[in-house]
Design a protein around this motif. Sequence first.
Motif, PDB file in Angstrom:
ATOM      1  N   ARG A  76      49.983  41.675  44.252  1.00 46.19           N
ATOM      2  CA  ARG A  76      50.447  41.846  42.874  1.00 46.19           C
ATOM      3  C   ARG A  76      50.233  43.291  42.416  1.00 46.19           C
ATOM      4  O   ARG A  76      49.407  44.015  42.970  1.00 46.19           O
ATOM      5  CB  ARG A  76      49.712  40.878  41.947  1.00 46.19           C
ATOM      6  CG  ARG A  76      48.256  41.211  41.694  1.00 46.19           C
ATOM      7  CD  ARG A  76      47.543  40.043  41.022  1.00 46.19           C
ATOM      8  NE  ARG A  76      46.212  40.409  40.570  1.00 46.19           N
ATOM      9  CZ  ARG A  76      45.141  40.480  41.338  1.00 46.19           C
ATOM     10  NH1 ARG A  76      45.267  40.229  42.629  1.00 46.19           N
ATOM     11  NH2 ARG A  76      43.971  40.810  40.831  1.00 46.19           N
ATOM     12  N   GLY A  77      50.951  43.683  41.387  1.00 44.37           N
ATOM     13  CA  GLY A  77      50.847  45.033  40.872  1.00 44.37           C
ATOM     14  C   GLY A  77      49.489  45.310  40.246  1.00 44.37           C
ATOM     15  O   GLY A  77      48.786  44.384  39.811  1.00 44.37           O
ATOM     16  N   SER A  78      49.133  46.546  40.194  1.00 42.78           N
ATOM     17  CA  SER A  78      47.852  46.947  39.612  1.00 42.78           C
ATOM     18  C   SER A  78      47.786  46.501  38.155  1.00 42.78           C
ATOM     19  O   SER A  78      48.686  46.778  37.360  1.00 42.78           O
ATOM     20  CB  SER A  78      47.701  48.470  39.694  1.00 42.78           C
ATOM     21  OG  SER A  78      46.495  48.884  39.101  1.00 42.78           O
ATOM     22  N   GLY A  79      46.725  45.778  37.816  1.00 45.15           N
ATOM     23  CA  GLY A  79      46.543  45.286  36.457  1.00 45.15           C
ATOM     24  C   GLY A  79      47.319  44.021  36.141  1.00 45.15           C
ATOM     25  O   GLY A  79      47.234  43.516  35.018  1.00 45.15           O
ATOM     26  N   GLU A  80      48.073  43.495  37.105  1.00 39.63           N
ATOM     27  CA  GLU A  80      48.866  42.291  36.856  1.00 39.63           C
ATOM     28  C   GLU A  80      48.005  41.053  37.073  1.00 39.63           C
ATOM     29  O   GLU A  80      47.337  40.918  38.090  1.00 39.63           O
ATOM     30  CB  GLU A  80      50.083  42.241  37.774  1.00 39.63           C
ATOM     31  CG  GLU A  80      51.030  41.087  37.479  1.00 39.63           C
ATOM     32  CD  GLU A  80      52.278  41.116  38.336  1.00 39.63           C
ATOM     33  OE1 GLU A  80      53.319  40.624  37.892  1.00 39.63           O
ATOM     34  OE2 GLU A  80      52.201  41.638  39.482  1.00 39.63           O
ATOM     35  N   GLU A  81      48.039  40.130  36.120  1.00 45.45           N
ATOM     36  CA  GLU A  81      47.280  38.890  36.245  1.00 45.45           C
ATOM     37  C   GLU A  81      47.879  38.014  37.342  1.00 45.45           C
ATOM     38  O   GLU A  81      49.105  37.985  37.534  1.00 45.45           O
ATOM     39  CB  GLU A  81      47.303  38.114  34.920  1.00 45.45           C
ATOM     40  CG  GLU A  81      46.634  38.823  33.764  1.00 45.45           C
ATOM     41  CD  GLU A  81      45.124  38.824  33.889  1.00 45.45           C
ATOM     42  OE1 GLU A  81      44.608  38.125  34.776  1.00 45.45           O
ATOM     43  OE2 GLU A  81      44.470  39.522  33.091  1.00 45.45           O
ATOM     44  N   PRO A  82      47.046  37.272  38.083  1.00 42.72           N
ATOM     45  CA  PRO A  82      47.569  36.381  39.120  1.00 42.72           C
ATOM     46  C   PRO A  82      48.627  35.405  38.614  1.00 42.72           C
ATOM     47  O   PRO A  82      49.661  35.222  39.261  1.00 42.72           O
ATOM     48  CB  PRO A  82      46.313  35.637  39.601  1.00 42.72           C
ATOM     49  CG  PRO A  82      45.217  36.611  39.394  1.00 42.72           C
ATOM     50  CD  PRO A  82      45.560  37.315  38.110  1.00 42.72           C
ATOM     51  N   LEU A  83      48.389  34.785  37.455  1.00 44.60           N
ATOM     52  CA  LEU A  83      49.372  33.828  36.941  1.00 44.60           C
ATOM     53  C   LEU A  83      50.697  34.502  36.624  1.00 44.60           C
ATOM     54  O   LEU A  83      51.769  33.921  36.830  1.00 44.60           O
ATOM     55  CB  LEU A  83      48.835  33.123  35.695  1.00 44.60           C
ATOM     56  CG  LEU A  83      47.851  31.979  35.928  1.00 44.60           C
ATOM     57  CD1 LEU A  83      47.422  31.372  34.595  1.00 44.60           C
ATOM     58  CD2 LEU A  83      48.463  30.901  36.812  1.00 44.60           C
ATOM     59  N   THR A  84      50.642  35.707  36.113  1.00 42.68           N
ATOM     60  CA  THR A  84      51.872  36.442  35.806  1.00 42.68           C
ATOM     61  C   THR A  84      52.644  36.730  37.092  1.00 42.68           C
ATOM     62  O   THR A  84      53.869  36.534  37.155  1.00 42.68           O
ATOM     63  CB  THR A  84      51.543  37.759  35.093  1.00 42.68           C
ATOM     64  OG1 THR A  84      50.834  37.483  33.893  1.00 42.68           O
ATOM     65  CG2 THR A  84      52.815  38.528  34.763  1.00 42.68           C
ATOM     66  N   ALA A  85      51.935  37.188  38.118  1.00 47.94           N
ATOM     67  CA  ALA A  85      52.580  37.479  39.393  1.00 47.94           C
ATOM     68  C   ALA A  85      53.171  36.219  40.018  1.00 47.94           C
ATOM     69  O   ALA A  85      54.292  36.236  40.537  1.00 47.94           O
ATOM     70  CB  ALA A  85      51.570  38.116  40.347  1.00 47.94           C
TER      71      ALA A  85
END
Length: 224
Positions: A76-85
């Motif tokens: 996932r992208g830097s700073g991206e929450e797991p649920l968002t990804a």
Amino acid sequence: MGLRESKKQETRQLISDCATRLFIEQGFEQTTIAEIAAAARVSKKTVTNYFPRKEDLALDHHEAFTEGLARTVAERGSGEEPLTALGRTFRTALQEHSPVVGFTGPAFARMVADSPTLTARLRELHDQREEALAAALTAAAPDPDPAIAPRAGAALIAAADRLLFRRIQELTLAGHTDDQIEATLIPEADHLRTLLAAALGNHPTGRWQSDTRGPTASAGRSPA
């Protein structure tokens, strides 16, 4: 890809295609490895070299399936929450009508539903998918408090994931087109993500949800 590797990929795809056709025509349990080998014009040994388990001939996306959730968390992208990804990745797969999330067509879906062996194998793959996700969430939050938090998060996420997979299969068997299924699943998936966010986002010790990237974040990318 070299010529030798390209030839191996072609042979693997040929065997898989022949197996799928026979499974749909005759049923999974009724089809033998010998019949598949004859249809692909290869030896039985060649079939089993490429596909050690008969179930793998039908569920040939199993590696991408079991690793998918974990890879999304790790990459996932830097700073991206797991649920968002995870939500973003699922929506993309939904829009692409990917077989990994359940788009298989009515004939294939019926073949799987009618096979006790494949139904059991699919349950195993869902379990492996959850275990891989739990490992990725644990790696993303060293020393979570409590220690069970990443596994609990993985269990909840995987349960929602299974539900969405079964929902796609259910609608496929009911005669809905892929476009209709996509339109139905988008709001349903959003609803499940909202429920997950409420359950996991308010957990005071779910430290795997922080922006801190775990050691798996730098892992090399590999194709799904």
